[in-house]
Design a protein around this motif. Structure first.
Motif, PDB file in Angstrom:
ATOM      1  N   UNK A  51     118.248  25.871  44.438  1.00 22.42           N
ATOM      2  CA  UNK A  51     117.117  26.576  43.855  1.00 22.42           C
ATOM      3  C   UNK A  51     117.652  27.563  42.829  1.00 22.42           C
ATOM      4  N   UNK A  52     116.766  28.069  41.994  1.00 24.61           N
ATOM      5  CA  UNK A  52     117.150  29.090  41.032  1.00 24.61           C
ATOM      6  C   UNK A  52     116.337  30.346  41.287  1.00 24.61           C
ATOM      7  N   UNK A  53     116.929  31.480  40.955  1.00 21.69           N
ATOM      8  CA  UNK A  53     116.250  32.764  41.111  1.00 21.69           C
ATOM      9  C   UNK A  53     116.398  33.557  39.825  1.00 21.69           C
ATOM     10  N   UNK A  54     115.447  34.450  39.598  1.00 21.75           N
ATOM     11  CA  UNK A  54     115.394  35.215  38.355  1.00 21.75           C
ATOM     12  C   UNK A  54     115.329  36.708  38.652  1.00 21.75           C
ATOM     13  N   UNK A  55     115.645  37.495  37.625  1.00 20.69           N
ATOM     14  CA  UNK A  55     115.474  38.950  37.655  1.00 20.69           C
ATOM     15  C   UNK A  55     116.225  39.618  38.799  1.00 20.69           C
ATOM     16  N   UNK A 196     111.010  28.090  33.964  1.00 19.41           N
ATOM     17  CA  UNK A 196     110.417  28.144  35.294  1.00 19.41           C
ATOM     18  C   UNK A 196     111.466  27.895  36.366  1.00 19.41           C
ATOM     19  N   UNK A 197     111.262  28.505  37.536  1.00 18.82           N
ATOM     20  CA  UNK A 197     112.098  28.211  38.710  1.00 18.82           C
ATOM     21  C   UNK A 197     111.455  27.151  39.592  1.00 18.82           C
ATOM     22  N   UNK A 198     110.178  26.865  39.374  1.00 19.52           N
ATOM     23  CA  UNK A 198     109.489  25.862  40.179  1.00 19.52           C
ATOM     24  C   UNK A 198     108.033  25.769  39.783  1.00 19.52           C
ATOM     25  N   UNK A 199     107.304  24.893  40.499  1.00 18.23           N
ATOM     26  CA  UNK A 199     105.899  24.644  40.177  1.00 18.23           C
ATOM     27  C   UNK A 199     105.087  24.510  41.466  1.00 18.23           C
ATOM     28  N   UNK A 200     103.856  25.002  41.416  1.00 22.73           N
ATOM     29  CA  UNK A 200     102.860  24.744  42.445  1.00 22.73           C
ATOM     30  C   UNK A 200     101.868  23.716  41.904  1.00 22.73           C
ATOM     31  N   UNK A 213     107.266  22.325  44.009  1.00 19.58           N
ATOM     32  CA  UNK A 213     108.524  21.834  43.455  1.00 19.58           C
ATOM     33  C   UNK A 213     109.436  23.027  43.268  1.00 19.58           C
ATOM     34  N   UNK A 214     110.608  22.972  43.860  1.00 17.08           N
ATOM     35  CA  UNK A 214     111.457  24.160  43.954  1.00 17.08           C
ATOM     36  C   UNK A 214     112.498  24.226  42.852  1.00 17.08           C
ATOM     37  N   UNK A 215     112.281  23.527  41.744  1.00 17.13           N
ATOM     38  CA  UNK A 215     113.161  23.676  40.592  1.00 17.13           C
ATOM     39  C   UNK A 215     112.328  23.543  39.327  1.00 17.13           C
ATOM     40  N   UNK A 216     112.844  24.029  38.224  1.00 15.07           N
ATOM     41  CA  UNK A 216     112.086  24.031  36.985  1.00 15.07           C
ATOM     42  C   UNK A 216     112.292  22.815  36.120  1.00 15.07           C
ATOM     43  N   UNK A 235     100.892  25.186  38.317  1.00 16.48           N
ATOM     44  CA  UNK A 235     101.278  26.544  37.959  1.00 16.48           C
ATOM     45  C   UNK A 235     102.806  26.639  37.968  1.00 16.48           C
ATOM     46  N   UNK A 236     103.353  27.252  36.936  1.00 16.09           N
ATOM     47  CA  UNK A 236     104.794  27.495  36.862  1.00 16.09           C
ATOM     48  C   UNK A 236     105.106  28.887  37.375  1.00 16.09           C
ATOM     49  N   UNK A 237     106.214  29.014  38.114  1.00 17.74           N
ATOM     50  CA  UNK A 237     106.575  30.322  38.647  1.00 17.74           C
ATOM     51  C   UNK A 237     108.069  30.569  38.551  1.00 17.74           C
TER      52      UNK A 237
END
Length: 544
Positions: A51-55, A196-200, A213-216, A235-237
């Motif tokens: 997975x990826x994380x931000x900030x 994005x780090x993932x999508x709903x 989806x746990x990746x962008x 939705x992208x998150x």
């Protein structure tokens, strides 16, 4: 379970942290970040072991991963520490794109954050904030910005560090498509520009995501069990220490139909006993935003339900053309497809891979604009752990380039010989078919390129080489042969393009052959067989 943290840079926007780990017998992984002395969930995955994380805050960040099976923890990783030294920035539109909000990493002990902007007149401070975001009006946007955390010393602001310069947001969805998929499923696909780090995925009847989806990078999902009139939203998150931030949302989309007029591009897919994954590949091609696309699938004598699946697509989509032949190899299936192709341009795809919706359009626009004979793109390798961006050789963009430049750099590329992620002028390849040998792509690619004059380069990774599905491919099997048989196979490869390639490019072809054989010889343990490689290299150098 060994947890590995990898820091990587994505596009021009700062630091993305990728966490990956060994897969276990689990149906859920949860990633935890230590915050205020406690480990707090920051991300979860269901199928991916990454997975990826931000900030992330500047400084040390402690992670761990837990694997769950049927709601119970089955294994937990050791705690890993990642020291973040940069200010990560994510920017999104708000208020119907009237405003832009910048989110950024926390800096310990910072008393505020300074937004500076850069334009033709220089760099100057623009806004201060003591929050974790800064809002500007759309009309205030300039060339680029940077964020600096600061403290106050002696009544003066002292900057602690700076982010890289970043541009205004490109975060947003492009075209979103929803099509019928075999046998009674629907295939949802989308383009997303941004980080994005993932999508709903939501249905119109659900307040909670029906799919995550746990990746962008993955930009599609096959939806099962829904009626044809149900609408869906994406939705992208991004994953942040303070929870997920929604970057953008699509409108609700319903099942679509498209009209196809004439084949401008022909996409050729060979298929053999591909019943487990061929539908997904065809679905990704149908989701292309290039309207004038014909999809040609050649069944190479499958003994499973592959052809039954192909018949379903041919009956439901007018731009899908299929053929069935006796088994003779992927090279013959591709040649059969070349003969069938009606498009002015041809692209190849393997039956277990996928393409992104805007790949063909990007390649087509470049090949037309630059009046080239081939457009060379980029790709992702989807492996067991995560995605790796592929091409290891880069070229100047947005202009026609002499084919000699590609041929000269080709020997140093590990994947330059593959035939996919490229768009070809059909007139060049219509009478130049693939040889009936092992590694036919490695033989055919230098051969066909030698008859071209110009190419253009598109760095966009629009092709996904999906190695996770088939653990064993024909290429892998060929390298399990005895070493002397492998040598004979590779000898046929290089001799094909040296003898049949354009004689005016013989020096480049010989250089490609030498480097190719030298690289392959490194894996040879038997000295007698290794000497055969050197003898062939010498023969190629002196006798042609």
């Amino acid at each position: 379970m060994n947890l590995k943290i990898e820091n990587r840079r994505v596009d021009y926007q700062n630091t993305k942290v990728t966490l990956s780990w060994d897969k276990s017998d689990a149906d859920l992984y949860i990633v935890y970040l230590k915050k205020d002395g406690f480990f707090t969930e920051i991300a979860r995955t269901y199928e991916d072991a990454f997975t990826t994380v931000s900030l992330l805050p500047v400084g040390d960040n402690e992670f761990c991963v837990r694997a769950f099976k049927d709601g119970k923890i089955v294994v937990e990783s050791p705690v890993e520490v990642f020291n973040n030294t940069k200010i990560d920035v994510v920017s999104i539109y708000e208020n119907n794109k009237q405003n832009i909000r910048f989110f950024y990493s926390k800096y310990p002990d910072a008393e505020g954050y300074r937004l500076s902007r850069k334009d033709e007149s220089g760099i100057f401070g623009f806004k201060n904030s003591n929050l974790q975001s800064i809002l500007i009006k759309l009309e205030e946007k300039k060339d680029s910005y940077r964020i600096a955390p600061f403290i106050i010393e002696n009544n003066k602001r002292k900057n602690l560090c700076w982010s890289d310069f970043f541009y205004n947001p490109v975060n947003g969805f492009g075209n979103v498509t929803l099509y019928k998929s075999y046998p009674d499923n629907t295939f949802l696909s989308w383009n997303y520009e941004g980080l994005a780090d993932g999508y709903y995925v939501y249905s119109e009847f659900s307040n909670q995501p029906i799919y995550e989806i746990s990746n962008g990078i993955t930009n599609f999902v096959t939806l099962k069990g829904y009626k044809s009139d149900v609408k869906f939203q994406v939705k992208a998150f991004i994953n942040t220490p303070d929870g997920k931030i929604i970057l953008d949302s699509t409108d609700y989309i319903s099942l679509q139909e498209r009209k196809y007029y004439h084949p401008e591009v022909s996409l050729i897919i060979p298929a053999y006993n591909a019943q487990d994954y061929i539908a997904r590949s065809i679905d990704s091609a149908l989701a292309s935003n290039f309207d004038d696309l014909e999809i040609i699938i050649v069944d190479d004598g499958s003994t499973d339900k592959t052809y039954e699946i192909l018949e379903w697509y041919a009956q439901n989509y007018p731009n899908v053309r299929i053929a069935k032949k006796e088994n003779s190899g992927a090279h013959d299936a591709r040649n059969y497809g070349i003969k069938m192709a009606q498009g002015k341009y041809i692209q190849f795809m393997d039956s277990d891979d996928v393409i992104r919706p805007n790949m063909i359009n990007r390649l087509y626009d470049e090949i037309k604009k630059n009046k080239c004979e081939i457009a060379v793109g980029n790709y992702y390798l989807r492996a067991d752990v995560y995605y790796l961006q592929g091409a290891d050789v880069k070229f100047k963009e947005n202009c026609p380039l002499d084919i000699d430049e590609y041929l000269d750099k080709m020997p140093s590329s590990t994947v330059g010989f593959v035939i996919w992620y490229k768009l070809y002028d059909a007139s060049v390849i219509k009478e130049r078919y693939m040889p009936r040998i092992w590694h036919e792509d490695a033989a055919w690619t230098p051969y066909i390129l030698s008859y071209m004059h110009t190419f253009c380069y598109v760095p966009f990774p629009g092709y996904i080489w999906w190695r996770e599905i088939r653990k064993v491919t024909l290429g892998m099997l060929s390298y399990r042969k005895p070493q002397h048989e492998i040598f004979e196979d590779l000898k046929l490869v290089v001799m094909f393009y040296i003898k049949n390639g354009n004689s005016q490019k013989i020096n480049q072809l010989k250089a490609i052959a030498r480097k190719y054989l030298q690289r392959k010889s490194l894996d040879v343990k038997d000295e007698k067989i290794k000497n055969k490689y050197f003898e062939l290299i010498e023969k190629i150098t002196n006798n042609f």
